[in-house]
Write a protein that holds these residues in place. Sequence first.
Motif, PDB file in Angstrom:
ATOM      1  N   TRP A 112       0.830  -1.202   0.000  1.00  0.00           N
ATOM      2  CA  TRP A 112       0.000   0.000   0.000  1.00  0.00           C
ATOM      3  C   TRP A 112       0.873   1.264   0.000  1.00  0.00           C
ATOM      4  O   TRP A 112       0.569   2.230  -0.704  1.00  0.00           O
ATOM      5  N   ALA A 113       1.942   1.268   0.754  1.00  0.00           N
ATOM      6  CA  ALA A 113       2.834   2.439   0.794  1.00  0.00           C
ATOM      7  C   ALA A 113       3.411   2.715  -0.596  1.00  0.00           C
ATOM      8  O   ALA A 113       3.551   3.875  -0.995  1.00  0.00           O
ATOM      9  N   LEU A 114       3.732   1.668  -1.335  1.00  0.00           N
ATOM     10  CA  LEU A 114       4.241   1.858  -2.699  1.00  0.00           C
ATOM     11  C   LEU A 114       3.152   2.377  -3.634  1.00  0.00           C
ATOM     12  O   LEU A 114       3.387   3.283  -4.430  1.00  0.00           O
ATOM     13  N   VAL A 115       1.965   1.806  -3.528  1.00  0.00           N
ATOM     14  CA  VAL A 115       0.853   2.238  -4.374  1.00  0.00           C
ATOM     15  C   VAL A 115       0.476   3.688  -4.069  1.00  0.00           C
ATOM     16  O   VAL A 115       0.186   4.478  -4.976  1.00  0.00           O
ATOM     17  N   ASP A 116       0.509   4.058  -2.825  1.00  0.00           N
ATOM     18  CA  ASP A 116       0.038   5.369  -2.351  1.00  0.00           C
ATOM     19  C   ASP A 116       1.172   6.399  -2.210  1.00  0.00           C
ATOM     20  O   ASP A 116       0.958   7.489  -1.718  1.00  0.00           O
ATOM     21  N   ARG A 117       2.375   6.069  -2.663  1.00  0.00           N
ATOM     22  CA  ARG A 117       3.555   6.891  -2.367  1.00  0.00           C
ATOM     23  C   ARG A 117       3.445   8.340  -2.827  1.00  0.00           C
ATOM     24  O   ARG A 117       4.014   9.225  -2.204  1.00  0.00           O
ATOM     25  N   THR A 118       2.713   8.631  -3.885  1.00  0.00           N
ATOM     26  CA  THR A 118       2.632  10.010  -4.368  1.00  0.00           C
ATOM     27  C   THR A 118       1.685  10.869  -3.529  1.00  0.00           C
ATOM     28  O   THR A 118       1.740  12.092  -3.620  1.00  0.00           O
ATOM     29  N   ARG A 119       0.851  10.247  -2.720  1.00  0.00           N
ATOM     30  CA  ARG A 119      -0.105  11.007  -1.897  1.00  0.00           C
ATOM     31  C   ARG A 119       0.298  11.071  -0.427  1.00  0.00           C
ATOM     32  O   ARG A 119      -0.405  11.666   0.376  1.00  0.00           O
ATOM     33  N   ARG A 120       1.411  10.452  -0.070  1.00  0.00           N
ATOM     34  CA  ARG A 120       1.846  10.422   1.328  1.00  0.00           C
ATOM     35  C   ARG A 120       2.563  11.718   1.674  1.00  0.00           C
ATOM     36  O   ARG A 120       3.267  12.269   0.847  1.00  0.00           O
ATOM     37  N   PRO A 121       2.423  12.187   2.898  1.00  0.00           N
ATOM     38  CA  PRO A 121       3.177  13.387   3.291  1.00  0.00           C
ATOM     39  C   PRO A 121       4.679  13.093   3.302  1.00  0.00           C
ATOM     40  O   PRO A 121       5.092  11.966   3.571  1.00  0.00           O
ATOM     41  N   PRO A 122       5.484  14.081   2.996  1.00  0.00           N
ATOM     42  CA  PRO A 122       6.929  13.856   2.977  1.00  0.00           C
ATOM     43  C   PRO A 122       7.491  13.708   4.392  1.00  0.00           C
ATOM     44  O   PRO A 122       6.913  14.191   5.359  1.00  0.00           O
ATOM     45  N   SER A 123       8.639  13.048   4.470  1.00  0.00           N
ATOM     46  CA  SER A 123       9.334  12.957   5.762  1.00  0.00           C
ATOM     47  C   SER A 123       9.799  14.335   6.179  1.00  0.00           C
ATOM     48  O   SER A 123      10.119  15.177   5.335  1.00  0.00           O
ATOM     49  N   LEU A 124       9.859  14.573   7.483  1.00  0.00           N
ATOM     50  CA  LEU A 124      10.322  15.865   7.989  1.00  0.00           C
ATOM     51  C   LEU A 124      11.807  16.074   7.723  1.00  0.00           C
ATOM     52  O   LEU A 124      12.249  17.168   7.436  1.00  0.00           O
ATOM     53  N   ASN A 125      12.569  14.982   7.883  1.00  0.00           N
ATOM     54  CA  ASN A 125      14.020  15.085   7.721  1.00  0.00           C
ATOM     55  C   ASN A 125      14.591  13.682   7.520  1.00  0.00           C
ATOM     56  O   ASN A 125      13.860  12.693   7.541  1.00  0.00           O
ATOM     57  N   LEU A 126      15.896  13.620   7.332  1.00  0.00           N
ATOM     58  CA  LEU A 126      16.558  12.331   7.090  1.00  0.00           C
ATOM     59  C   LEU A 126      16.422  11.394   8.289  1.00  0.00           C
ATOM     60  O   LEU A 126      16.205  10.191   8.114  1.00  0.00           O
TER      61      LEU A 126
END
Length: 181
Positions: A69-83
Motif C-alpha cells: 500500500w505504501a508503494l501504491v500510495d507513495r505520491t499522496r503520502r506526506p513527505p518525511s520531515l528530515n533524514l
Amino acid sequence: MAAIATDTHPYGRVSRLFHWGMAALFAWQFVTVGARVLLPDGALDDFLWPTHKPLGALLMLLVVLRLVWALVDRTRRPPSLNLAAHLGHLALYALMVAVPLVALMRQYGSGRAFSPFGIPLMSGFEGEIEWMTAIGGIFHGLLGWVLLALVVGHVGMAILHRRLSDENVLARMAPHAGQSR
C-alpha cells in the motif's frame, strides 16, 4: 504554538487503518511477551501466550500489505520531515518484517506444523533444520526488543514534535489531534 503544514497533509484512511491497527496488534504482542517474561506459568501467561504466534503471522501479512500500500500510495503520502525521520521509519519497517520472518524461519526449522487461525501455513516434518532454529532463536527476541525500543522512540518523537515545535506530526496520522493542544 500553531501547527504548520504538517497537519494539513494527513495520511489517508487506509494508511491510518494499517498504522493504528498494527500498533494495537504490536502492543498486544509486547504484552504477551511481558506476561511471558514477568509472569511465567501464571494464568495471564496461559491466557495471552497462545495468541502470540498466530498474531505474529497476521502481523507479517499486514506488514507486507502495508508495504504494498505504501508503494501504491507513495505520491499522496506526506513527505518525511528530515533524514532522521525517514531512516527511523525505514528501520521500523525493516524490523516489522525481520521479527516475524525470523520467527517463521525458526518455526519451519523446528519441523513442527504451524496453522495460525486454523489455516495450514507449514506442515511438519521429521527432524530439525538447526541453522534455521538457531537464527530464529537468537534474533527473534533480540530484534523484538529493538523494535520495542524504536516504537517507544517513535511515540516519544511524535509527542516531542507536538509539544516542542511547530511540527504537529501526530496530526498526520490522527487528523483530529491537530485541533487542540
